[in-house]
Design a protein around this motif. Structure first.
Motif, PDB file in Angstrom:
ATOM      1  N   HIS A 194       0.808  -1.223   0.000  1.00  0.00           N
ATOM      2  CA  HIS A 194       0.000   0.000   0.000  1.00  0.00           C
ATOM      3  C   HIS A 194       0.840   1.272   0.000  1.00  0.00           C
ATOM      4  O   HIS A 194       0.297   2.376  -0.125  1.00  0.00           O
ATOM      5  CB  HIS A 194      -0.900   0.016   1.226  1.00  0.00           C
ATOM      6  CG  HIS A 194      -0.137  -0.001   2.522  1.00  0.00           C
ATOM      7  ND1 HIS A 194       0.642  -1.067   2.909  1.00  0.00           N
ATOM      8  CD2 HIS A 194      -0.012   0.934   3.514  1.00  0.00           C
ATOM      9  CE1 HIS A 194       1.200  -0.813   4.079  1.00  0.00           C
ATOM     10  NE2 HIS A 194       0.835   0.402   4.465  1.00  0.00           N
ATOM     11  N   ILE A 195       2.164   1.141   0.134  1.00  0.00           N
ATOM     12  CA  ILE A 195       3.034   2.320   0.217  1.00  0.00           C
ATOM     13  C   ILE A 195       3.534   2.679  -1.183  1.00  0.00           C
ATOM     14  O   ILE A 195       4.204   1.878  -1.834  1.00  0.00           O
ATOM     15  CB  ILE A 195       4.238   2.058   1.154  1.00  0.00           C
ATOM     16  CG1 ILE A 195       3.753   1.655   2.545  1.00  0.00           C
ATOM     17  CG2 ILE A 195       5.135   3.296   1.230  1.00  0.00           C
ATOM     18  CD1 ILE A 195       4.869   1.281   3.506  1.00  0.00           C
ATOM     19  N   GLU A 196       3.215   3.855  -1.647  1.00  0.00           N
ATOM     20  CA  GLU A 196       3.669   4.303  -2.968  1.00  0.00           C
ATOM     21  C   GLU A 196       5.175   4.545  -2.955  1.00  0.00           C
ATOM     22  O   GLU A 196       5.739   4.976  -1.941  1.00  0.00           O
ATOM     23  CB  GLU A 196       2.931   5.568  -3.378  1.00  0.00           C
ATOM     24  CG  GLU A 196       1.432   5.372  -3.547  1.00  0.00           C
ATOM     25  CD  GLU A 196       0.741   6.647  -3.987  1.00  0.00           C
ATOM     26  OE1 GLU A 196       1.444   7.680  -4.150  1.00  0.00           O
ATOM     27  OE2 GLU A 196      -0.484   6.626  -4.166  1.00  0.00           O
ATOM     28  N   GLN A 197       5.813   4.274  -4.089  1.00  0.00           N
ATOM     29  CA  GLN A 197       7.269   4.385  -4.149  1.00  0.00           C
ATOM     30  C   GLN A 197       7.751   5.803  -3.860  1.00  0.00           C
ATOM     31  O   GLN A 197       8.778   5.993  -3.214  1.00  0.00           O
ATOM     32  CB  GLN A 197       7.773   3.922  -5.522  1.00  0.00           C
ATOM     33  CG  GLN A 197       7.666   2.430  -5.741  1.00  0.00           C
ATOM     34  CD  GLN A 197       8.486   1.635  -4.736  1.00  0.00           C
ATOM     35  OE1 GLN A 197       9.541   2.072  -4.287  1.00  0.00           O
ATOM     36  NE2 GLN A 197       8.000   0.452  -4.371  1.00  0.00           N
ATOM     37  N   GLU A 198       7.005   6.804  -4.325  1.00  0.00           N
ATOM     38  CA  GLU A 198       7.414   8.189  -4.062  1.00  0.00           C
ATOM     39  C   GLU A 198       7.426   8.475  -2.566  1.00  0.00           C
ATOM     40  O   GLU A 198       8.335   9.122  -2.043  1.00  0.00           O
ATOM     41  CB  GLU A 198       6.476   9.160  -4.786  1.00  0.00           C
ATOM     42  CG  GLU A 198       6.633   9.166  -6.304  1.00  0.00           C
ATOM     43  CD  GLU A 198       5.761  10.217  -6.951  1.00  0.00           C
ATOM     44  OE1 GLU A 198       5.118  11.002  -6.219  1.00  0.00           O
ATOM     45  OE2 GLU A 198       5.723  10.267  -8.190  1.00  0.00           O
ATOM     46  N   HIS A 203      10.432   6.699  -0.932  1.00  0.00           N
ATOM     47  CA  HIS A 203      11.692   7.417  -1.154  1.00  0.00           C
ATOM     48  C   HIS A 203      11.753   8.682  -0.305  1.00  0.00           C
ATOM     49  O   HIS A 203      12.801   9.013   0.258  1.00  0.00           O
ATOM     50  CB  HIS A 203      11.849   7.757  -2.633  1.00  0.00           C
ATOM     51  CG  HIS A 203      12.338   6.602  -3.459  1.00  0.00           C
ATOM     52  ND1 HIS A 203      13.663   6.228  -3.505  1.00  0.00           N
ATOM     53  CD2 HIS A 203      11.667   5.735  -4.267  1.00  0.00           C
ATOM     54  CE1 HIS A 203      13.802   5.184  -4.307  1.00  0.00           C
ATOM     55  NE2 HIS A 203      12.604   4.851  -4.773  1.00  0.00           N
ATOM     56  N   SER A 204      10.641   9.391  -0.202  1.00  0.00           N
ATOM     57  CA  SER A 204      10.646  10.654   0.534  1.00  0.00           C
ATOM     58  C   SER A 204      10.846  10.439   2.037  1.00  0.00           C
ATOM     59  O   SER A 204      11.306  11.343   2.737  1.00  0.00           O
ATOM     60  CB  SER A 204       9.338  11.409   0.296  1.00  0.00           C
ATOM     61  OG  SER A 204       8.238  10.707   0.858  1.00  0.00           O
ATOM     62  N   GLY A 223      12.798   7.993   3.193  1.00  0.00           N
ATOM     63  CA  GLY A 223      14.083   7.335   3.377  1.00  0.00           C
ATOM     64  C   GLY A 223      14.038   5.821   3.385  1.00  0.00           C
ATOM     65  O   GLY A 223      15.010   5.177   3.787  1.00  0.00           O
ATOM     66  N   LEU A 224      12.928   5.232   2.916  1.00  0.00           N
ATOM     67  CA  LEU A 224      12.813   3.774   2.912  1.00  0.00           C
ATOM     68  C   LEU A 224      13.344   3.134   1.633  1.00  0.00           C
ATOM     69  O   LEU A 224      13.492   1.910   1.570  1.00  0.00           O
ATOM     70  CB  LEU A 224      11.340   3.367   3.109  1.00  0.00           C
ATOM     71  CG  LEU A 224      10.725   3.740   4.454  1.00  0.00           C
ATOM     72  CD1 LEU A 224       9.254   3.358   4.496  1.00  0.00           C
ATOM     73  CD2 LEU A 224      11.486   3.075   5.593  1.00  0.00           C
ATOM     74  N   GLY A 225      13.606   3.934   0.621  1.00  0.00           N
ATOM     75  CA  GLY A 225      14.151   3.398  -0.625  1.00  0.00           C
ATOM     76  C   GLY A 225      13.128   2.594  -1.407  1.00  0.00           C
ATOM     77  O   GLY A 225      11.910   2.776  -1.257  1.00  0.00           O
ATOM     78  N   ASP A 226      13.613   1.697  -2.266  1.00  0.00           N
ATOM     79  CA  ASP A 226      12.733   0.867  -3.099  1.00  0.00           C
ATOM     80  C   ASP A 226      12.210  -0.308  -2.275  1.00  0.00           C
ATOM     81  O   ASP A 226      12.962  -1.230  -1.939  1.00  0.00           O
ATOM     82  CB  ASP A 226      13.497   0.344  -4.323  1.00  0.00           C
ATOM     83  CG  ASP A 226      13.851   1.460  -5.295  1.00  0.00           C
ATOM     84  OD1 ASP A 226      13.021   2.377  -5.454  1.00  0.00           O
ATOM     85  OD2 ASP A 226      14.956   1.421  -5.859  1.00  0.00           O
TER      86      ASP A 226
END
Length: 287
Positions: free
Chosen positions: A119-123, A126-127, A129-132
């Motif tokens: 459920h977590i969008e990639q943007e 990244h914002s 600090g979790l990366g891909d």
């Protein structure tokens, strides 16, 4: 009589030599012993009594006496698990078992610590600090007596919706020897029969039944009484076979075993699926 065990390692150990169609490799590491068994064809499957596939067994210090979960231990288990998982795609994680029965509560306890990310969008990832982040779905399907549905039925529905590249299950297992309880982790790419560890087997969860590969992870938490007596005495006790066929033996420290095994497996699975995150970061995210 065929004495019950869910461990491919114990099936292999019961034979005088490794049968045709089966390979076995053992690796010693600090604080652990890793055995990799590969059932290569139907000849090996018939001889070992296990489906064709790969079985990885990791033996660690007993959970009831050792509370320490080190980063190298988590990394090593995660590395072994990663060899069974597809490299890409969503993973559907399912903690099997009955949380109200302590020896069978491994799956639900494990799932409470899994980092769900689909459920977590990639943007957003990244914002923050979790990366891909690899997409992960986390389910606790419960048991038939509470849900009115077989675990396989619930997981088939989840597979249709999430379209994962694989399903990863965690469940309690049965062993033949007391020495295996609470210190042995088995990983296999052959699927699982929910409830088999505590003597309440349901329909198998396999590639054939779910349509995707099923990676099964488990820790033995019980030995059935007949198997235990035979293992200790090397004799068959007819009275026990008749009267105690449904009796299961579990360590008195089973609460500790389940808590610590669930925590170790959750850290290892999270690390296998999100290798760029440290164990400390994973703990912060799931606590």
């Amino acid at each position: 009589m065929d004495y019950r065990t869910d461990l491919a390692l114990e099936m292999q150990e019961s034979m005088e030599q490794t049968p045709q169609g089966v390979t076995c490799m053992v690796q010693e590491k600090p604080g652990m012993r890793i055995t990799r068994i590969c059932v290569q064809d139907e000849t090996g499957a018939r001889a070992l009594g296990k489906p064709v596939g790969r079985y990885i067994t990791v033996e660690v210090p007993p959970f009831r006496r050792n509370a320490e979960i080190t980063d190298p231990l988590v990394e090593d288990i995660a590395s072994e698990l990663r060899t069974l998982l597809p490299e890409q795609g969503t993973i559907l994680v399912a903690g099997l078992g009955n949380g109200d029965i302590t020896p069978d509560a491994l799956g639900p306890k494990f799932s409470a610590l899994v980092f769900a990310t689909r459920h977590i969008e990639q943007e957003l990832a990244h914002s923050t600090g979790l990366g891909d982040l690899r997409p992960v779905v986390n389910l606790i399907p419960g048991v038939l007596g509470k849900t009115g549905m077989e675990t396989g039925e619930l997981l088939r529905g989840a597979v249709e919706m999430a379209k994962p590249s694989a399903v990863l299950t965690v469940d309690a297992l049965a062993a033949r020897r007391l020495s295996r309880l609470g210190c042995t982790i088995q990983m296999a790419d052959t699927g699982v029969t929910p409830g088999s560890g505590v003597g309440n087997a349901r329909k198998a969860l396999t590639r054939e039944s779910l349509g995707v590969p099923v990676i099964a992870v488990g820790v033995p938490t019980v030995v059935d009484a007949a198997t235990l007596v035979h293992d200790l005495t090397q004799e068959e006790n007819g009275a026990l076979l008749r009267e105690g066929a449904d009796m299961m033996i579990t360590p008195r420290e089973i609460d500790l075993v389940i808590e610590r095994a669930a925590r170790l497996l959750a850290l290892a699975v999270n690390k296998a699926l999100q290798p760029h995150l440290s164990c400390e970061e994973i703990l912060m995210l799931v606590s």
